[in-house]
Design a protein around this motif. Structure first.
Motif, PDB file in Angstrom:
ATOM      1  N   HIS A   1      40.677  95.415  38.200  1.00  0.00           N
ATOM      2  CA  HIS A   1      39.803  96.333  37.685  1.00  0.00           C
ATOM      3  C   HIS A   1      39.507  95.846  36.105  1.00  0.00           C
ATOM      4  O   HIS A   1      38.404  96.072  35.782  1.00  0.00           O
ATOM      5  CB  HIS A   1      40.448  97.834  37.551  1.00  0.00           C
ATOM      6  N   GLN A   2      40.234  95.148  35.470  1.00  0.00           N
ATOM      7  CA  GLN A   2      39.848  94.760  34.025  1.00  0.00           C
ATOM      8  C   GLN A   2      38.856  93.535  34.332  1.00  0.00           C
ATOM      9  O   GLN A   2      37.754  93.644  33.396  1.00  0.00           O
ATOM     10  CB  GLN A   2      41.188  94.072  33.322  1.00  0.00           C
ATOM     11  N   LYS A   3      39.031  92.508  35.292  1.00  0.00           N
ATOM     12  CA  LYS A   3      37.900  91.507  35.551  1.00  0.00           C
ATOM     13  C   LYS A   3      36.713  92.203  35.813  1.00  0.00           C
ATOM     14  O   LYS A   3      35.635  91.637  35.305  1.00  0.00           O
ATOM     15  CB  LYS A   3      38.768  90.671  36.314  1.00  0.00           C
TER      16      LYS A   3
ATOM     17  N   LEU B   1      35.469  99.228  29.199  1.00  0.00           N
ATOM     18  CA  LEU B   1      36.092  97.838  28.990  1.00  0.00           C
ATOM     19  C   LEU B   1      37.324  97.810  28.457  1.00  0.00           C
ATOM     20  O   LEU B   1      38.762  97.382  28.634  1.00  0.00           O
ATOM     21  CB  LEU B   1      35.372  97.004  28.343  1.00  0.00           C
TER      22      LEU B   1
ATOM     23  N   ALA C   1      39.967  99.803  30.556  1.00  0.00           N
ATOM     24  CA  ALA C   1      40.538  98.843  31.415  1.00  0.00           C
ATOM     25  C   ALA C   1      41.558  97.843  31.069  1.00  0.00           C
ATOM     26  O   ALA C   1      42.513  97.708  31.776  1.00  0.00           O
ATOM     27  CB  ALA C   1      39.328  98.035  32.144  1.00  0.00           C
ATOM     28  N   ARG C   2      41.458  97.307  29.850  1.00  0.00           N
ATOM     29  CA  ARG C   2      42.304  96.633  29.325  1.00  0.00           C
ATOM     30  C   ARG C   2      43.667  97.252  29.005  1.00  0.00           C
ATOM     31  O   ARG C   2      44.701  96.512  29.091  1.00  0.00           O
ATOM     32  CB  ARG C   2      41.892  95.975  28.000  1.00  0.00           C
TER      33      ARG C   2
ATOM     34  N   ALA D   1      45.551  97.879  32.009  1.00  0.00           N
ATOM     35  CA  ALA D   1      46.233  96.449  32.718  1.00  0.00           C
ATOM     36  C   ALA D   1      47.546  96.303  31.526  1.00  0.00           C
ATOM     37  O   ALA D   1      48.673  95.909  32.115  1.00  0.00           O
ATOM     38  CB  ALA D   1      45.266  95.555  32.494  1.00  0.00           C
ATOM     39  N   GLN D   2      47.421  96.593  30.335  1.00  0.00           N
ATOM     40  CA  GLN D   2      48.611  96.462  29.375  1.00  0.00           C
ATOM     41  C   GLN D   2      49.638  97.147  29.736  1.00  0.00           C
ATOM     42  O   GLN D   2      50.909  96.917  29.804  1.00  0.00           O
ATOM     43  CB  GLN D   2      48.122  96.444  27.979  1.00  0.00           C
TER      44      GLN D   2
ATOM     45  N   GLU E   1      35.091  93.424  32.653  1.00  0.00           N
ATOM     46  CA  GLU E   1      34.645  92.460  31.876  1.00  0.00           C
ATOM     47  C   GLU E   1      33.540  91.808  32.525  1.00  0.00           C
ATOM     48  O   GLU E   1      32.451  91.482  31.704  1.00  0.00           O
ATOM     49  CB  GLU E   1      35.793  91.316  31.740  1.00  0.00           C
TER      50      GLU E   1
ATOM     51  N   ALA F   1      45.176  96.636  38.354  1.00  0.00           N
ATOM     52  CA  ALA F   1      44.891  96.996  36.947  1.00  0.00           C
ATOM     53  C   ALA F   1      44.038  95.548  36.311  1.00  0.00           C
ATOM     54  O   ALA F   1      43.196  95.660  35.586  1.00  0.00           O
ATOM     55  CB  ALA F   1      46.161  97.271  35.958  1.00  0.00           C
TER      56      ALA F   1
ATOM     57  N   TYR G   1      47.654  90.667  24.592  1.00  0.00           N
ATOM     58  CA  TYR G   1      46.486  92.015  24.455  1.00  0.00           C
ATOM     59  C   TYR G   1      45.715  92.010  23.091  1.00  0.00           C
ATOM     60  O   TYR G   1      44.494  92.147  22.927  1.00  0.00           O
ATOM     61  CB  TYR G   1      47.128  93.292  24.616  1.00  0.00           C
TER      62      TYR G   1
END
Length: 446
Positions: free
Chosen positions: A392-394, A410, A413-414, A417-418, A397, A389, A182
């Motif tokens: 969603h992150q992709k 963004l 979202a990251r 995901a983390q 991005e 997640a 991350y």
């Protein structure tokens, strides 16, 4: 064992640059070898074995030796008689009263027995003791069995604690990897946003947002590293090895088998529980105690042989002895009746405790399995959350690259995901620990 000793030596010299990584089995072996609680249980087990061996000697004759000597300041025999004339006896008792001839007896002075030395050796073999010798041996065997169960229980608890520490450390190590990844993404984003800022394409606030997120990651890294160090210290103490920063574990949480692979019916598993075995031994102990009380109220018969040496009055002699003893405890019958009734009550208490605690043990197994299935389902939920997640992150991005979403979206979202990846790691570690707890609850030895 040699391999384990080499590992221990390497850990002791942990200041070297070589990383000391251990498997779960190696950690278990170290814990069992060095744990102080287990060593104490082992000593108690050895002591109970000596008690059993001591009880067995009661089947054999009791041999004893004794010696006695004394020297008195005065003679115990001090006999004095005056001079006298004794009639001469011619064989006819009627002539004694009218005897005409007499024999002169001078005065007598006897002084002796001012010392004595004696020694004796005896061997006594009990023929019947009301069954107390046999019962005493059974009690000693029961005591050794209970001590063995307690040792097994302590060993099981140590192994479960080892797995708890182990999988938590594995989880923290995996979180370190995800946090590092991350952080890598954020640094790449920081460079990209920095370039955009230098080109006048974004505001400074966007650059600051990424920098703030990186600061947050630095704080999380500090907390995570401190948590790992503290866990390593605690784990090292549990394993009985010196703490070193190079100490680590080797596994990752990859293999996840469903709960059905570990399930056992509670009725069958109950017999494997050390606690259940001890409860049964408690009932057996009270039954044996009652038999012991009955034996105390019965006659006791024994035979023996011996030899005695006696030195007294300037003479020494040896004697051989054969004897038998019979003891009937008549006055104990009254109080013994109440003592028997006391043991009958204690037997009922032990049986009731067996029944009640057996039900509680089965409830404990059921709860442990429910916890296992719940944690397994949590893994499914966490995996779904990670997939969603990441997707969603992709999407964020792609939208950010296309200029369709903000930098804040963004970053959010990251971050989501983390957190989802960390939650999945926690769920897997919890499941591994719950497996150990469930196997302990069904009495399975690992």
């Amino acid at each position: 064992m040699k391999k384990l000793s080499i590992v221990a030596i390497l850990l002791f010299f942990g200041a070297t640059s070589i990383a000391q990584t251990l498997t779960l089995n190696a950690c278990k072996e170290l814990a069992l070898e060095n744990n102080k609680r287990l060593k104490e249980s082992q000593l108690k087990l050895e002591a109970s074995g000596k008690v059993r061996k001591n009880a067995f000697t009661k089947y054999f004759p009791t041999v004893s030796a004794s010696a006695f000597a004394f020297k008195s300041s005065k003679n115990f025999l001090d006999i004095k008689t005056d001079a006298m004339d004794l009639p001469v006896y011619d064989g006819n008792p009627a002539h004694l009263e009218t005897a005409t001839q007499f024999a002169y007896v001078p005065p007598i002075n006897i002084q002796t027995l001012d010392y004595a030395n004696t020694a004796m050796v005896t061997a006594v073999q009990p023929l019947y003791a009301g069954g107390r010798i046999r019962t005493g041996n059974k009690l000693a065997e029961v005591n050794e069995d209970v001590t063995q169960y307690q040792y097994n229980l302590t060993k099981s608890e140590i192994l479960v604690t080892t797995e708890d520490y182990y999988w938590n450390l594995v989880a923290l190590n995996e979180k370190t990897i995800t946090l590092r990844n991350y952080e890598k993404l954020l640094k790449e984003l920081l460079k990209e946003v920095g370039d955009f800022y230098d080109a006048g394409l974004v505001k400074k606030s966007d650059l600051l947002k990424v920098q703030l997120e990186l600061n947050k990651v630095e704080g999380n890294k500090l907390k995570l590293n401190n948590g790992i160090d503290i866990l390593k210290m605690t784990f090292s103490q549990h394993l009985g090895i010196p703490y070193t920063e190079n100490f680590n574990v080797i596994d990752s949480i990859t293999t996840i088998l469903p709960p059905q692979n570990y399930y056992t019916e509670t009725d069958l598993a109950l017999k494997n529980r050390e606690e259940y075995k001890m409860l049964n031994k408690a009932v057996e102990t009270e039954e044996l105690q009652k038999k012991m009380t009955n034996g105390e109220l019965l006659p006791q018969l024994a035979v023996g042989v011996g030899g005695m040496y006696l030195d007294m009055i300037d003479q020494d002699n040896t004697y051989g002895l054969v004897f038998a003893t019979l003891s009937i405890p008549i006055s104990d019958w009254w109080g013994g009746t109440y003592k028997k009734q006391e043991h009958e009550i204690k037997m009922e208490i032990a049986k009731n405790s067996l029944k009640q605690n057996s039900e509680l043990l089965q409830l404990q197994m059921s709860k442990a399995y429910r916890d296992l299935t719940e944690s397994y389902k949590q893994i499914d939920i966490a995996q779904t959350s990670v997939s969603q997640a990441v997707e969603h992150q992709k999407e964020m991005e792609n939208n950010y690259d296309a200029g369709l979403t903000s930098l804040s979206d963004l970053l959010e979202a990251r971050a989501i995901a983390q957190e989802a990846k960390d939650a999945l790691i926690d769920a897997k570690a919890k499941y591994k620990i719950n497996i150990a707890n469930y196997l302990k609850s069904i009495g399975e030895k690992r």
